[in-house]
Motif scaffolding. Structure first.
Motif, PDB file in Angstrom:
ATOM      1  N   ARG A 160      16.899 -27.776 -14.710  1.00 58.57           N
ATOM      2  CA  ARG A 160      16.419 -29.143 -14.558  1.00 58.57           C
ATOM      3  C   ARG A 160      14.992 -29.166 -13.999  1.00 58.57           C
ATOM      4  NH1 ARG A 160      20.388 -30.604 -12.139  1.00 58.57           N
ATOM      5  NH2 ARG A 160      19.701 -30.415  -9.964  1.00 58.57           N
ATOM      6  N   ASN A 161      14.750 -28.319 -12.999  1.00 59.79           N
ATOM      7  CA  ASN A 161      13.400 -28.253 -12.433  1.00 59.79           C
ATOM      8  C   ASN A 161      12.383 -27.765 -13.461  1.00 59.79           C
ATOM      9  OD1 ASN A 161      14.454 -29.094 -10.010  1.00 59.79           O
ATOM     10  ND2 ASN A 161      14.660 -27.024  -9.176  1.00 59.79           N
ATOM     11  N   ALA A 162      12.805 -26.784 -14.300  1.00 66.82           N
ATOM     12  CA  ALA A 162      11.893 -26.272 -15.320  1.00 66.82           C
ATOM     13  C   ALA A 162      11.571 -27.348 -16.362  1.00 66.82           C
ATOM     14  CB  ALA A 162      12.505 -25.043 -15.986  1.00 66.82           C
ATOM     15  N   GLU A 163      12.590 -28.120 -16.761  1.00 64.68           N
ATOM     16  CA  GLU A 163      12.342 -29.184 -17.742  1.00 64.68           C
ATOM     17  C   GLU A 163      11.392 -30.245 -17.163  1.00 64.68           C
ATOM     18  OE1 GLU A 163      16.144 -30.651 -18.754  1.00 64.68           O
ATOM     19  OE2 GLU A 163      16.611 -29.011 -20.153  1.00 64.68           O
ATOM     20  N   GLU A 164      11.637 -30.616 -15.908  1.00 64.68           N
ATOM     21  CA  GLU A 164      10.748 -31.595 -15.298  1.00 64.68           C
ATOM     22  C   GLU A 164       9.321 -31.076 -15.214  1.00 64.68           C
ATOM     23  OE1 GLU A 164      12.439 -32.471 -11.568  1.00 64.68           O
ATOM     24  OE2 GLU A 164      14.138 -33.631 -12.364  1.00 64.68           O
ATOM     25  N   GLU A 165       9.176 -29.797 -14.924  1.00 59.26           N
ATOM     26  CA  GLU A 165       7.836 -29.215 -14.847  1.00 59.26           C
ATOM     27  C   GLU A 165       7.167 -29.218 -16.220  1.00 59.26           C
ATOM     28  OE1 GLU A 165       4.634 -27.638 -12.838  1.00 59.26           O
ATOM     29  OE2 GLU A 165       6.537 -28.413 -12.042  1.00 59.26           O
ATOM     30  N   VAL A 166       7.944 -28.921 -17.283  1.00 58.59           N
ATOM     31  CA  VAL A 166       7.385 -28.924 -18.641  1.00 58.59           C
ATOM     32  C   VAL A 166       6.937 -30.333 -19.030  1.00 58.59           C
ATOM     33  CG1 VAL A 166       7.943 -28.603 -21.078  1.00 58.59           C
ATOM     34  CG2 VAL A 166       8.623 -26.882 -19.402  1.00 58.59           C
ATOM     35  N   TYR A 167       7.797 -31.333 -18.765  1.00 56.69           N
ATOM     36  CA  TYR A 167       7.431 -32.710 -19.103  1.00 56.69           C
ATOM     37  C   TYR A 167       6.181 -33.152 -18.333  1.00 56.69           C
ATOM     38  CZ  TYR A 167      12.052 -32.960 -21.240  1.00 56.69           C
ATOM     39  OH  TYR A 167      13.139 -32.737 -22.013  1.00 56.69           O
ATOM     40  N   LYS A 168       6.123 -32.757 -17.098  1.00 60.31           N
ATOM     41  CA  LYS A 168       4.956 -33.111 -16.294  1.00 60.31           C
ATOM     42  C   LYS A 168       3.691 -32.465 -16.848  1.00 60.31           C
ATOM     43  CE  LYS A 168       3.251 -32.937 -11.535  1.00 60.31           C
ATOM     44  NZ  LYS A 168       3.542 -32.487 -10.146  1.00 60.31           N
ATOM     45  N   THR A 169       3.815 -31.215 -17.262  1.00 62.47           N
ATOM     46  CA  THR A 169       2.666 -30.505 -17.842  1.00 62.47           C
ATOM     47  C   THR A 169       2.207 -31.160 -19.140  1.00 62.47           C
ATOM     48  OG1 THR A 169       3.453 -28.449 -16.860  1.00 62.47           O
ATOM     49  CG2 THR A 169       1.815 -28.264 -18.609  1.00 62.47           C
ATOM     50  N   PHE A 170       3.178 -31.537 -19.993  1.00 66.15           N
ATOM     51  CA  PHE A 170       2.830 -32.205 -21.245  1.00 66.15           C
ATOM     52  C   PHE A 170       2.121 -33.536 -20.983  1.00 66.15           C
ATOM     53  CE2 PHE A 170       6.316 -30.028 -23.957  1.00 66.15           C
ATOM     54  CZ  PHE A 170       5.488 -28.929 -24.083  1.00 66.15           C
ATOM     55  N   ALA A 171       2.588 -34.278 -19.992  1.00 68.78           N
ATOM     56  CA  ALA A 171       1.955 -35.561 -19.681  1.00 68.78           C
ATOM     57  C   ALA A 171       0.514 -35.362 -19.222  1.00 68.78           C
ATOM     58  CB  ALA A 171       2.763 -36.291 -18.605  1.00 68.78           C
ATOM     59  N   GLU A 172       0.289 -34.350 -18.389  1.00 70.14           N
ATOM     60  CA  GLU A 172      -1.073 -34.081 -17.946  1.00 70.14           C
ATOM     61  C   GLU A 172      -1.956 -33.641 -19.107  1.00 70.14           C
ATOM     62  OE1 GLU A 172      -0.677 -31.186 -14.936  1.00 70.14           O
ATOM     63  OE2 GLU A 172       0.115 -32.585 -13.417  1.00 70.14           O
ATOM     64  N   LYS A 175      -2.967 -36.701 -21.027  1.00 71.09           N
ATOM     65  CA  LYS A 175      -4.013 -37.459 -20.350  1.00 71.09           C
ATOM     66  C   LYS A 175      -5.372 -36.800 -20.543  1.00 71.09           C
ATOM     67  CE  LYS A 175      -1.058 -39.420 -16.755  1.00 71.09           C
ATOM     68  NZ  LYS A 175      -0.779 -39.482 -15.294  1.00 71.09           N
ATOM     69  N   LYS A 176      -5.423 -35.471 -20.398  1.00 72.40           N
ATOM     70  CA  LYS A 176      -6.689 -34.766 -20.582  1.00 72.40           C
ATOM     71  C   LYS A 176      -7.195 -34.895 -22.023  1.00 72.40           C
ATOM     72  CE  LYS A 176      -5.844 -31.337 -16.957  1.00 72.40           C
ATOM     73  NZ  LYS A 176      -5.684 -29.889 -16.673  1.00 72.40           N
ATOM     74  N   LYS A 177      -6.261 -34.850 -22.968  1.00 72.34           N
ATOM     75  CA  LYS A 177      -6.653 -34.961 -24.374  1.00 72.34           C
ATOM     76  C   LYS A 177      -7.228 -36.338 -24.671  1.00 72.34           C
ATOM     77  CE  LYS A 177      -4.761 -34.403 -29.022  1.00 72.34           C
ATOM     78  NZ  LYS A 177      -3.547 -34.092 -29.802  1.00 72.34           N
ATOM     79  N   ALA A 178      -6.609 -37.371 -24.110  1.00 75.05           N
ATOM     80  CA  ALA A 178      -7.120 -38.730 -24.328  1.00 75.05           C
ATOM     81  C   ALA A 178      -8.482 -38.928 -23.677  1.00 75.05           C
ATOM     82  CB  ALA A 178      -6.116 -39.746 -23.776  1.00 75.05           C
ATOM     83  N   ALA A 179      -8.675 -38.303 -22.501  1.00 79.33           N
ATOM     84  CA  ALA A 179      -9.958 -38.458 -21.815  1.00 79.33           C
ATOM     85  C   ALA A 179     -11.090 -37.738 -22.530  1.00 79.33           C
ATOM     86  CB  ALA A 179      -9.828 -37.945 -20.377  1.00 79.33           C
ATOM     87  N   SER A 180     -10.755 -36.635 -23.214  1.00 77.64           N
ATOM     88  CA  SER A 180     -11.805 -35.845 -23.883  1.00 77.64           C
ATOM     89  C   SER A 180     -11.895 -36.124 -25.383  1.00 77.64           C
ATOM     90  CB  SER A 180     -11.530 -34.352 -23.649  1.00 77.64           C
ATOM     91  OG  SER A 180     -10.274 -33.995 -24.195  1.00 77.64           O
ATOM     92  N   ALA A 181     -11.274 -37.199 -25.888  1.00 77.96           N
ATOM     93  CA  ALA A 181     -11.316 -37.515 -27.323  1.00 77.96           C
ATOM     94  C   ALA A 181     -12.742 -37.907 -27.729  1.00 77.96           C
ATOM     95  CB  ALA A 181     -10.347 -38.662 -27.624  1.00 77.96           C
ATOM     96  N   PRO A 182     -13.226 -37.587 -28.976  1.00 75.82           N
ATOM     97  CA  PRO A 182     -14.602 -37.907 -29.413  1.00 75.82           C
ATOM     98  C   PRO A 182     -14.783 -39.411 -29.631  1.00 75.82           C
ATOM     99  CG  PRO A 182     -13.356 -36.965 -31.219  1.00 75.82           C
ATOM    100  CD  PRO A 182     -12.498 -36.823 -30.006  1.00 75.82           C
ATOM    101  N   ILE A 183     -16.014 -39.864 -29.473  1.00 76.91           N
ATOM    102  CA  ILE A 183     -16.337 -41.282 -29.670  1.00 76.91           C
ATOM    103  C   ILE A 183     -16.248 -41.601 -31.169  1.00 76.91           C
ATOM    104  CG2 ILE A 183     -18.128 -43.038 -29.411  1.00 76.91           C
ATOM    105  CD1 ILE A 183     -19.242 -41.351 -27.113  1.00 76.91           C
TER     106      ILE A 183
END
Length: 620
Positions: A160-172, A175-183
């Motif tokens: 359960r802890n590993a799954e939560e960590e994976v989901y958290k990593t995917f969410a981050e 977020k990084k992908k959306a912030a660095s998307a091209p104009i």
């Protein structure tokens, strides 16, 4: 050769029958006693005793007690009914005309009853053992089930802890992908001539051509045909009633914003095209130069075990090292290059041991000296120092072994000792004399002290000479005590008491002679003298500074047994001299000292205490 009839004496009270049999140097393990309700048989060596009892006794196992002390077997049996018999065996036995068949029948019947009872007890013991094994098995199964459940719960929690960590990593990452998307690129320029598009039929769909210039040319052509009649390309008369049939599904599916096409009713303006900043034909200038190459070298920490870290079991390896540290250098499967200075440098290890010895950490010093000697087999001083640690810890047997090894190793020609071998041997002999003295090997100790004084010569200290005088006196006392033990074993109690007394005249604190004289006096019924000797022995056992001779170390099982035996003997002496309350106190103190595991001894003492308390209450 037929067995001989043994001799015995007997006494009785209203509740107990007591029989004393001298064993004539027969070992206790060769004695066999059979007790029934009206018959007793005792066999030892070549002697045999048949006793056809006048009355009946309680032949239960707990009611009978046989002990062997100072070569005398004492059998105590509880009577079935209170009262004095006045005689031990049936009337007329041994007289002419006595019916021997009656005795044989009586004995056979008693033995049958005893055998039946023993079989019943064996079955009960077997059943009890089986039940205990079943109970132990059920407990073990329950424990294993709990361990398995704990492991499953732990695995589930980790999952359960590993799954939560994976989901958290995917969410981050999102977020990084959306912030660095091209104009996004700007929309294409609109035409200057505005044309009203009447319907979405002219609208470009996803599956149509992306060439927007063709659509503009088509519009221009239609505008040219209309001329200057107006802005609409369709007359009102040309629009069918109800409008045109639109492809509404395609219209609903189109994403105009993404395709860049005009909305329904938008105006297209024709204007001069200007290239944007994103449309640069010089693409090669945007490619970065190749990266420079760098050579990296990785060095891994050497491990004691020749396995990769990913295959190791760290906890088990640490336990192995802790248990086998003195032998790490000689272990064939370990990596010797991974040993640090604490396992390889004998001088460093010896210095470490010296510091621990001065600080009172004798166990740690023993480990350091052992590792130093393991690293360098010629560092014999470490063996001698380790023996000093064992002497401090009151372990003379291990000290004696080390000192003998030190003498043997230092005698080799290839071993060089700082300060000379004679001085080293003198120290080793003094330590060995101390170890032999603690082990009650007084003659060997005397020999070691004599050799040490001879090596020391005129430089020998007065302390060594005083130690030699002390050990010489202990040799004489020990010889007298051994002579008393020999007389005691032969049944000559008076001679034994005389030898013990001579020994105590030379050294009144020789505790084993005091204790043995108390036993001899008890066997002769000299209860007052036994009481005094037992008190002296207990005082000496409680003060190691005063006692001499062979004394078990404090806290050992042998010392505890010695105190319990002496306390019980003094309690018996107090009872025989009329001090029942004092006897009860001594027996209760002895009961507190007996460990829980020796249940039979505890039960016997508890029974004796209960009987004495009844006697005290009855006398009151």
């Amino acid at each position: 050769m037929p067995p001989l009839t043994g001799d015995f004496t007997w006494t009785e009270t209203a509740t107990v029958l007591k029989i004393a049999v001298p064993l004539h140097n027969v070992a206790a393990k060769q004695v066999d006693c059979v007790t029934t309700s009206d018959y007793i048989k005792i066999s030892y060596g070549n002697w045999l005793i048949h006793l056809d009892l006048f009355g009946t006794v309680d032949d239960a196992v707990k009611s009978s007690k046989a002990t062997v002390k100072q070569g005398v077997l004492t059998l105590k049996v509880a009577k079935a009914a209170k009262g004095l018999w006045g005689r031990l065996e049936v009337e007329g036995k041994g007289e002419a005309g006595f019916d021997q068949g009656f005795l044989k029948e009586r004995r056979a019947k008693s033995l049958q009853v005893r055998e039946a009872r023993m079989n019943e007890m064996a079955e009960k013991a077997k059943s009890k053992k089986l039940e205990e094994e079943k109970l132990a098995l059920r407990k073990q199964m329950a424990l294993e089930q709990k361990e398995r459940q704990d492991i499953e719960d732990l695995k589930e929690e980790e999952k359960r802890n590993a799954e939560e960590e994976v989901y958290k990593t995917f969410a981050e990452m999102e977020k990084k992908k959306a912030a660095s998307a091209p104009i996004p690129l700007p929309k294409p320029p609109k035409a200057k001539n505005t044309v009203k598009l009447p319907s979405p039929n002219n609208k470009k769909k996803k599956y149509e051509d992306d060439d927007e210039d063709d659509d503009v040319e088509e519009v221009k052509a239609k505008v040219g045909k209309v001329g200057s009649t107006g802005g609409d390309i369709w007359a009102d008369s040309e629009v069918p009633e109800g409008g045109y049939d639109l492809d509404r599904d395609a219209l609903e599916d189109d994403d105009i914003d993404e395709e860049g096409g005009p909305e329904d009713g938008d105006e297209c303006e024709e204007e001069e095209y200007e290239p944007t900043a994103y449309e640069d034909d010089d693409l090669d200038s945007a490619v970065p130069a190749p990266r420079s190459q760098v050579k990296s070298t990785f060095k891994y920490t050497p491990r004691l075990f020749k396995t990769p870290m990913r295959e190791s079991t760290v906890k088990q390896e640490r336990d192995f090292v802790a248990k086998n540290r003195p032998h790490l250098r000689t272990h064939g499967l370990l990596n010797k290059d991974a040993l640090d200075v604490s396992d390889t440098d004998p001088q460093w290890l010896k210095g470490r041991g010296d510091d621990m010895f001065r600080g009172g950490d004798y166990r740690g010093a023993i480990n350091a000296y052992s590792s130093a000697f393991e690293a360098d087999s010629s560092s014999v001083v470490c063996v001698s120092n380790r023996a000093s640690c064992y002497l401090k810890l009151n372990e003379p047997a291990r000290a004696l072994s080390d000192l003998n090894e030190a003498m043997e190793v230092s005698s080799r020609e290839d071993v060089d000792i700082k300060g000379g071998k004679s001085a080293f041997w003198m120290k080793v002999l003094v330590k060995r004399g101390m170890a032999n003295c603690q082990l009650s090997l007084f003659h060997e100790s005397k020999s070691d002290y004599e050799k040490a004084i001879k090596l020391a010569g005129d430089a020998g200290s007065d302390g060594l000479r005083r130690d030699l005088e002390r050990v010489t006196k202990l040799c004489e006392v020990s010889d007298l005590k051994k002579a008393g033990d020999t007389s005691f074993g032969e049944g000559d109690l008076e001679a034994a008491i005389d030898k013990y007394t001579q020994a105590l005249e030379k050294d009144e604190n020789f505790v084993s002679a005091v204790s043995n004289r108390a036993g001899a006096r008890a066997s002769l019924g000299q209860w007052q003298g036994c009481l005094e000797d037992c008190t002296s022995a207990l005082n000496l056992l409680s003060n190691l500074q005063l006692s001499s001779g062979p004394v078990p170390p404090p806290g050992s099982e042998k010392r505890r047994d010695w105190v319990v035996r002496t306390m019980c003997r003094r309690g018996k002496a107090k009872v025989e001299t009329g001090d029942l309350s004092g006897g009860v106190e001594d027996f209760e103190t002895a009961l507190e000292l007996v460990p829980e595991g020796r249940q039979k001894v505890r039960d016997d003492l508890a029974d004796d205490i209960a009987k004495l308390k009844k006697m005290v209450d009855g006398g009151a």
